[in-house]
Scaffold this motif. Structure first.
Motif, PDB file in Angstrom:
ATOM      1  N   CYS A  27       0.845  -1.197   0.000  1.00  0.00           N
ATOM      2  CA  CYS A  27       0.000   0.000   0.000  1.00  0.00           C
ATOM      3  C   CYS A  27       0.877   1.242   0.000  1.00  0.00           C
ATOM      4  O   CYS A  27       1.987   1.236   0.530  1.00  0.00           O
ATOM      5  CB  CYS A  27      -0.964   0.020   1.190  1.00  0.00           C
ATOM      6  SG  CYS A  27      -0.195  -0.001   2.812  1.00  0.00           S
ATOM      7  N   CYS A  28       0.359   2.289  -0.602  1.00  0.00           N
ATOM      8  CA  CYS A  28       1.007   3.601  -0.569  1.00  0.00           C
ATOM      9  C   CYS A  28       0.010   4.554   0.072  1.00  0.00           C
ATOM     10  O   CYS A  28      -1.153   4.635  -0.351  1.00  0.00           O
ATOM     11  CB  CYS A  28       1.388   4.074  -1.969  1.00  0.00           C
ATOM     12  SG  CYS A  28       2.262   5.675  -1.951  1.00  0.00           S
ATOM     13  N   GLU A  74       6.835  -4.745   5.020  1.00  0.00           N
ATOM     14  CA  GLU A  74       5.766  -5.141   5.940  1.00  0.00           C
ATOM     15  C   GLU A  74       6.332  -5.951   7.103  1.00  0.00           C
ATOM     16  O   GLU A  74       5.892  -5.780   8.256  1.00  0.00           O
ATOM     17  CB  GLU A  74       4.721  -5.965   5.189  1.00  0.00           C
ATOM     18  CG  GLU A  74       3.529  -6.342   6.063  1.00  0.00           C
ATOM     19  CD  GLU A  74       2.470  -7.108   5.304  1.00  0.00           C
ATOM     20  OE1 GLU A  74       1.350  -6.579   5.143  1.00  0.00           O
ATOM     21  OE2 GLU A  74       2.772  -8.235   4.864  1.00  0.00           O
ATOM     22  N   ALA A  75       7.302  -6.784   6.834  1.00  0.00           N
ATOM     23  CA  ALA A  75       7.883  -7.605   7.898  1.00  0.00           C
ATOM     24  C   ALA A  75       8.515  -6.738   8.974  1.00  0.00           C
ATOM     25  O   ALA A  75       8.344  -6.993  10.179  1.00  0.00           O
ATOM     26  CB  ALA A  75       8.912  -8.573   7.315  1.00  0.00           C
ATOM     27  N   THR A  99      -3.920   7.530   5.237  1.00  0.00           N
ATOM     28  CA  THR A  99      -4.938   7.574   4.187  1.00  0.00           C
ATOM     29  C   THR A  99      -4.400   6.789   2.997  1.00  0.00           C
ATOM     30  O   THR A  99      -3.412   7.200   2.374  1.00  0.00           O
ATOM     31  CB  THR A  99      -5.234   9.021   3.760  1.00  0.00           C
ATOM     32  OG1 THR A  99      -5.756   9.745   4.883  1.00  0.00           O
ATOM     33  CG2 THR A  99      -6.253   9.056   2.625  1.00  0.00           C
ATOM     34  N   VAL A 100      -4.998   5.657   2.696  1.00  0.00           N
ATOM     35  CA  VAL A 100      -4.491   4.796   1.625  1.00  0.00           C
ATOM     36  C   VAL A 100      -4.828   5.409   0.269  1.00  0.00           C
ATOM     37  O   VAL A 100      -5.978   5.750  -0.007  1.00  0.00           O
ATOM     38  CB  VAL A 100      -5.075   3.374   1.732  1.00  0.00           C
ATOM     39  CG1 VAL A 100      -4.526   2.499   0.608  1.00  0.00           C
ATOM     40  CG2 VAL A 100      -4.746   2.761   3.088  1.00  0.00           C
ATOM     41  N   SER A 106      -7.133  -2.173   3.367  1.00  0.00           N
ATOM     42  CA  SER A 106      -7.368  -2.683   4.721  1.00  0.00           C
ATOM     43  C   SER A 106      -6.074  -2.913   5.498  1.00  0.00           C
ATOM     44  O   SER A 106      -6.122  -3.223   6.689  1.00  0.00           O
ATOM     45  CB  SER A 106      -8.167  -3.992   4.662  1.00  0.00           C
ATOM     46  OG  SER A 106      -7.409  -5.017   4.028  1.00  0.00           O
ATOM     47  N   ALA A 107      -4.922  -2.760   4.849  1.00  0.00           N
ATOM     48  CA  ALA A 107      -3.649  -3.075   5.499  1.00  0.00           C
ATOM     49  C   ALA A 107      -3.385  -2.239   6.756  1.00  0.00           C
ATOM     50  O   ALA A 107      -3.006  -2.794   7.793  1.00  0.00           O
ATOM     51  CB  ALA A 107      -2.500  -2.927   4.503  1.00  0.00           C
ATOM     52  N   PRO A 108      -3.576  -0.911   6.740  1.00  0.00           N
ATOM     53  CA  PRO A 108      -3.288  -0.134   7.954  1.00  0.00           C
ATOM     54  C   PRO A 108      -4.084  -0.576   9.176  1.00  0.00           C
ATOM     55  O   PRO A 108      -3.558  -0.578  10.294  1.00  0.00           O
ATOM     56  CB  PRO A 108      -3.645   1.299   7.548  1.00  0.00           C
ATOM     57  CG  PRO A 108      -3.413   1.329   6.075  1.00  0.00           C
ATOM     58  CD  PRO A 108      -3.884  -0.019   5.602  1.00  0.00           C
TER      59      PRO A 108
END
Length: 237
Positions: A27-28, A74-75, A99-100, A106-108
């Motif tokens: 995601c950015c 992410e890790a 804010t994606v 849904s990642a955050p």
């Protein structure tokens, strides 16, 4: 650059990043004053990209506006959020307010859930481990500046002391703040565990330019901070 153009620039950069890195980009996101709609003509533009494999961060100047595309795998992000340390308050506050712009929307929320699921005991251990790096050295610098009559440097030492105390209180309480500088310190005034008279003393210290008044309030705040650490079993009585 106004808010509309700054946001459009963020969308364009996010799209370019997505096209360049494809499946590597999770995601950015946008964060900071532009994400909150509080940016001014002088504000920078801050993006945050989470990836599977490491990519280099970027720093740009667009229409004289500084732009940062900060990156993390992410890790590593999950490791920071699940294993509290000095970086935990920043990243927990960050993922809570993203804010994606592209990628997994849904990642955050998943990252924030990981941050908020950390057992309280882990925070206590993290604070004990990090204690030598927080508050004590910067607090001592206040009095070193006074002793050396380097009065122009006292204010910097006060700011360092208060910002480090905010970080320590985040770890003690297992909470984060969402703002920088004094706004973030003010958020920590609402924490359950804090030194006696912390809001009053921290506010006076932040605003004072009188060395004698700073010395008096800094001593009192430090005494109260140490009393808190003893009461919480962070340092021995």
């Amino acid at each position: 650059m106004n808010h509309k153009k700054r946001y459009e620039t963020a969308l364009r950069l996010s799209k370019e990043l997505e096209e360049e890195h494809r499946d590597n980009l999770i995601c950015c996101c946008l964060y900071g004053s532009t994400a909150r709609g509080e940016d001014t003509h002088w504000s920078d533009l801050e993006l945050f990209a989470v990836t599977k494999k490491e990519i280099k961060p970027r720093h740009l100047l667009i229409d004289m506006v500084p732009v940062g595309i900060n990156t993390i795998t992410e890790a590593r992000l999950i490791h920071i959020l699940e294993n509290p340390g000095l970086e935990w308050p920043f990243y927990a506050g960050l993922v809570a307010n993203l804010t994606v712009l592209s990628g997994n929307y849904s990642a955050p929320a998943r990252y924030y859930e990981a941050a908020m699921s950390v057992p309280k005991e882990k925070f206590k251990i993290a604070l004990q481990r990090s204690l030598p790096e927080l508050v004590f050295e910067s607090w001592g610098r206040i009095f070193s500046c006074i002793a050396r009559r380097k009065y122009e440097d006292i204010y910097c030492a006060v700011i360092e002391t208060l910002l480090e105390m905010r970080t320590a209180l985040c770890l003690l309480n297992g909470k984060h703040v969402s703002r920088d500088y004094f706004e973030g310190i003010k958020e920590s005034f609402g924490f359950e565990k804090k030194p006696k008279d912390y809001p009053k003393l921290a506010t006076r210290l932040w605003n004072s330019h009188d060395p004698a008044a700073i010395a008096k309030d800094a001593r009192e705040l430090m005494e109260n901070y140490i009393s808190l650490l003893k009461a919480e079993g962070i340092v021995p009585n």
